[in-house]
Design a protein around this motif. Structure first.
Motif, short mmCIF file in Angstrom:
data_model
loop_
_atom_site.label_atom_id
_atom_site.label_comp_id
_atom_site.label_asym_id
_atom_site.label_seq_id
_atom_site.Cartn_x
_atom_site.Cartn_y
_atom_site.Cartn_z
N VAL A 258 10.63 3.53 4.14
CA VAL A 258 9.95 2.02 4.07
C VAL A 258 10.81 0.96 4.85
O VAL A 258 10.41 -0.08 5.34
N GLY A 259 12.00 1.17 4.81
CA GLY A 259 13.20 0.13 5.30
C GLY A 259 13.05 0.29 7.06
O GLY A 259 13.17 -0.76 7.56
N LYS A 260 13.17 1.45 7.18
CA LYS A 260 13.07 1.84 8.81
C LYS A 260 11.71 1.31 9.36
O LYS A 260 11.49 0.82 10.74
N ASN A 261 10.71 1.76 8.89
CA ASN A 261 9.18 1.73 9.55
C ASN A 261 8.20 1.18 8.44
O ASN A 261 7.53 2.04 7.89
N SER A 262 8.43 0.00 8.18
CA SER A 262 7.85 -0.41 6.99
C SER A 262 6.20 -0.52 7.47
O SER A 262 5.32 -0.29 6.42
N LEU A 263 5.95 -0.83 8.89
CA LEU A 263 4.42 -0.80 9.18
C LEU A 263 3.73 0.51 8.87
O LEU A 263 2.57 0.72 8.42
N GLY A 264 4.70 1.77 9.26
CA GLY A 264 4.05 3.20 9.41
C GLY A 264 3.81 3.25 7.82
O GLY A 264 2.56 3.89 7.40
N ALA A 265 4.85 2.87 6.85
CA ALA A 265 4.63 3.16 5.38
C ALA A 265 3.31 2.27 4.79
O ALA A 265 2.74 3.07 3.97
N ARG A 266 3.27 1.14 5.07
CA ARG A 266 2.07 0.30 4.70
C ARG A 266 0.68 0.87 5.06
O ARG A 266 -0.05 0.91 4.43
N ARG A 267 0.74 1.53 6.20
CA ARG A 267 -0.28 2.40 6.73
C ARG A 267 -0.95 3.36 5.62
O ARG A 267 -2.20 3.67 5.65
N LEU A 268 -0.17 3.76 4.96
CA LEU A 268 -0.27 5.01 4.15
C LEU A 268 -0.70 4.46 2.64
O LEU A 268 -0.88 5.45 1.75
N LEU A 269 -0.24 3.15 2.31
CA LEU A 269 -0.30 2.55 1.08
C LEU A 269 -1.50 1.90 0.72
O LEU A 269 -1.77 1.02 1.66
N GLY A 270 -2.11 1.95 -0.27
CA GLY A 270 -2.81 0.64 -0.87
C GLY A 270 -2.27 0.34 -2.28
O GLY A 270 -1.64 0.82 -3.09
N TYR A 271 -2.22 -1.15 -2.27
CA TYR A 271 -1.40 -1.83 -2.99
C TYR A 271 -2.27 -2.82 -3.84
O TYR A 271 -2.67 -3.62 -3.26
N LEU A 272 -2.02 -2.93 -5.29
CA LEU A 272 -2.72 -3.80 -5.88
C LEU A 272 -1.58 -4.62 -6.71
O LEU A 272 -0.76 -4.25 -7.63
N PRO A 273 -1.32 -5.95 -6.15
CA PRO A 273 -0.25 -6.63 -6.79
C PRO A 273 -0.68 -7.02 -8.13
O PRO A 273 -1.82 -7.23 -8.47
N GLU A 274 0.49 -7.56 -8.90
CA GLU A 274 0.36 -7.90 -10.26
C GLU A 274 -0.37 -9.25 -10.20
O GLU A 274 -0.28 -10.21 -9.37
N GLY A 275 -1.41 -9.30 -11.18
CA GLY A 275 -2.46 -10.58 -11.17
C GLY A 275 -3.23 -10.75 -10.25
O GLY A 275 -4.25 -11.80 -10.14
N VAL A 276 -3.48 -9.69 -9.59
CA VAL A 276 -4.42 -9.66 -8.41
C VAL A 276 -4.84 -10.85 -7.66
O VAL A 276 -5.89 -11.55 -7.66
N PRO A 277 -3.94 -11.45 -6.96
CA PRO A 277 -4.02 -12.44 -6.14
C PRO A 277 -5.25 -12.40 -4.98
O PRO A 277 -5.12 -11.33 -4.01
N LEU A 278 -6.26 -13.05 -5.09
CA LEU A 278 -7.27 -13.11 -3.86
C LEU A 278 -7.56 -14.28 -3.53
O LEU A 278 -7.02 -15.45 -4.07
N TYR A 279 -8.36 -14.46 -2.47
CA TYR A 279 -8.72 -15.94 -1.88
C TYR A 279 -9.74 -16.21 -2.64
O TYR A 279 -11.00 -15.70 -2.47
N PRO A 280 -9.95 -17.36 -3.39
CA PRO A 280 -11.03 -17.58 -4.28
C PRO A 280 -12.12 -18.14 -3.63
O PRO A 280 -13.37 -18.18 -4.17
N GLU A 281 -12.02 -18.82 -2.43
CA GLU A 281 -13.03 -19.32 -1.60
C GLU A 281 -14.05 -18.39 -1.04
O GLU A 281 -15.14 -18.67 -0.37
N MET A 282 -13.52 -17.26 -0.78
CA MET A 282 -14.35 -16.16 0.10
C MET A 282 -15.29 -15.45 -0.91
O MET A 282 -15.03 -15.24 -2.09
N ARG A 283 -16.39 -14.83 -0.26
CA ARG A 283 -17.15 -14.06 -0.98
C ARG A 283 -16.96 -12.67 -0.79
O ARG A 283 -15.77 -12.04 -0.14
N VAL A 284 -17.02 -11.74 -1.83
CA VAL A 284 -16.34 -10.30 -2.03
C VAL A 284 -16.37 -9.60 -0.73
O VAL A 284 -15.43 -9.05 -0.30
N GLU A 285 -17.81 -9.43 -0.24
CA GLU A 285 -18.09 -8.83 0.87
C GLU A 285 -17.23 -9.18 2.23
O GLU A 285 -16.39 -8.14 2.85
#
Lengths: 249, 251
Positions: free
Chosen positions: A65-92
């Protein structure tokens, strides 16, 4: 496989992670448990490439992750604490935006959005504005986002906090379903969740891993101590107290 | 890279129209310019002279307030709000580079700044309609002034984005960007206070944004040296934004 080796992180003088090491094997669902402030979120943020580490190594699917953060992020799905979302957008619209950010375009993006809307049971709120959704729905929208590119690894930070019992039950079922084909790290301090959803448990306390193993193994290990625990919660409390007692001594 | 930058741009640009702040900025902009049109030029101070009318419209105190204040108002939420609301976690754990995020947000901020300034066409149309018989609006000069506004706007938008990377608080970001813009504006404007040396005077005069407008843009000249100066300032500010956001996104 997710592998963490000697991970250290400080915030000024405060030690958040004190050389933690653990491994989550392919297809395993691991509960990452600890009290508030134990270092769970810090570890997860480093794991997902959001935050730099001070020392140690983190690999996801063999990628550092330290050397190829973008590559690692392509393999990961992340749900942050508190689920920050953009409130003004529609779900879809939100999911379409996230699919675009994750490199999906055109028909593939539309297909991925339709798939997660169905698998997370949120198709009925697809046209609703995120800010108007209940916490349970927002949580599921967050999980749908994490699942968009069908990643082999999922990191979920406190996914059940603030949900009512019915929402917790629905989310548990969803996690069990998606956990059947993925490697998941699932942070929580609600031990009942871990007992139902996880194969193994990693216990973190004051920035150190104090136990790791299967649930029965952990209960048995704690039972060998002074207390006689019968549940994971009791085992956890016994582990934390024993660690505190050792540190105090 | 282009696709991810496009998605960041698209979300942020649309978001402007989903919040009241954008409409307040546009209405405030029109109100101030309407006042200038009515009270500064309306009573006939220009005497039917298009040159004087344009100088009054683009050289007055309110014009410079808008040049300095519109970009910070437009950019203040772009990165500060991501950090405040926690969506920076979501954004930066997607497989997207910090530079792609910054470029997308910058493009959204710059396009919205340009859109706000395009509202001035309404005032110009009024001005053209009120000119006495025989006098014609010099649209070439207007285009040169617009080129100057967009060039300087591009630079100030980048400064605003950099300030937005510094703080979780939008107001702090706006005040910080406005302060930096004021320093840039004042250094060039009051350069005679700093030095009597001729070569230093020349340097200050080159970076004096007000003289760029008075000397060149307002008379229909688009000096590419000034545009290059704005482009350089923009590139430096964007580079600093990438570095600042990278260092502070999780703090």
């Amino acid at each position: 496989m997710i592998e963490v080796e000697g991970l250290r992180k400080r915030y000024g003088r405060t030690v958040a992670l004190d050389g933690i090491s653990f491994r989550v094997d392919e297809g395993e669902v691991a509960g990452f448990v600890g009290l508030n402030g134990a270092g769970k979120t810090t570890a997860m943020r480093i794991l997902c490439g959001f935050m730099p580490r001070d020392a140690g190594a983190v690999t996801v699917g063999g990628i550092d992750v330290g050397k190829n953060s973008l590559g690692a992020r392509r393999l990961l799905g992340y749900l942050p604490e508190g689920v920050p979302l953009y409130p003004e957008m529609r779900v879809e619209e939100f999911l379409r935006y996230r699919a675009g950010l994750k490199g999906l375009g055109g028909a593939r993006a539309r297909g991925a959005v339709a798939r997660v809307l169905a698998s997370c049971d949120i198709a009925d709120v697809a046209r609703r504005i995120v800010g108007q959704l209940s916490k349970g729905y927002r949580q599921r929208v967050g999980i749908a986002d994490a699942l968009l590119v069908d990643p082999p690894y999922l990191v979920l930070d406190e996914p059940t906090v603030g949900l009512d019992p019915l929402q917790v039950r629905r989310l548990r079922e969803l996690l069990k379903e998606i956990g059947a084909s993925r490697t998941i790290i699932f942070s929580t301090h609600i031990l009942a969740e871990v007992e139902v959803v996880c194969d193994t448990v990693i216990v973190i306390h004051r920035g150190r891993i104090i136990a790791r193993g299967g649930i029965p193994e952990l209960i048995a290990r704690a039972a060998a101590g002074a207390s006689r625990p019968a549940t994971l919660e009791e085992a956890f409390v016994a582990l934390v107290r024993d660690t505190e007692a050792r540190n105090g001594a | 890279m282009v696709r991810r930058t496009y998605w960041v741009f698209r979300r942020d640009f649309i978001a402007y129209f989903l919040s009241p702040a954008a409409y307040v900025t546009m209405v405030g902009f029109l109100f101030l310019n309407g006042m200038v049109l009515n009270f500064e030029i309306g009573p006939g101070r220009a005497g039917g002279d298009v040159d004087i009318a344009l100088r009054l419209l683009f050289g007055n105190f309110f014009f410079w307030i808008l040049v300095l204040a519109v970009p910070p108002l437009v950019t203040m939420r772009l990165l500060a709000e991501e950090r405040r609301s926690g969506t920076a976690d979501l954004l930066m754990t997607a497989p997207v580079r910090t530079s792609e995020v910054v470029l997308g947000k910058y493009a959204a901020g710059f396009l919205f700044t340009a859109l706000v300034w395009s509202l001035l066409v309404i005032d110009l149309a009024f001005l053209a309609a009120r000119l006495p018989a025989g006098a014609e609006m010099d649209w070439g000069k207007v285009a040169a002034i617009y080129a100057g506004i967009l060039g300087l706007g591009a630079f100030f938008t980048a400064v605003g984005l950099w300030a937005s990377a510094f703080s979780r608080n939008q107001v702090v970001a706006a005040v910080m960007a406005l302060s930096v813009n004021m320093v840039i504006f004042l250094v060039g404007t009051y350069h005679q206070l700093f030095s009597d040396e001729p070569y230093e005077q020349l340097l200050y005069s080159f970076v004096s944004v007000i003289s760029h407008f008075v000397r060149d843009f307002a008379v229909g000249v688009v000096d590419l040296r000034y545009m290059a100066l704005y482009a350089l300032g923009t590139a430096i500010a964007l580079g600093m934004t990438v570095w600042t956001f990278e260092a502070r996104k999780w703090r």
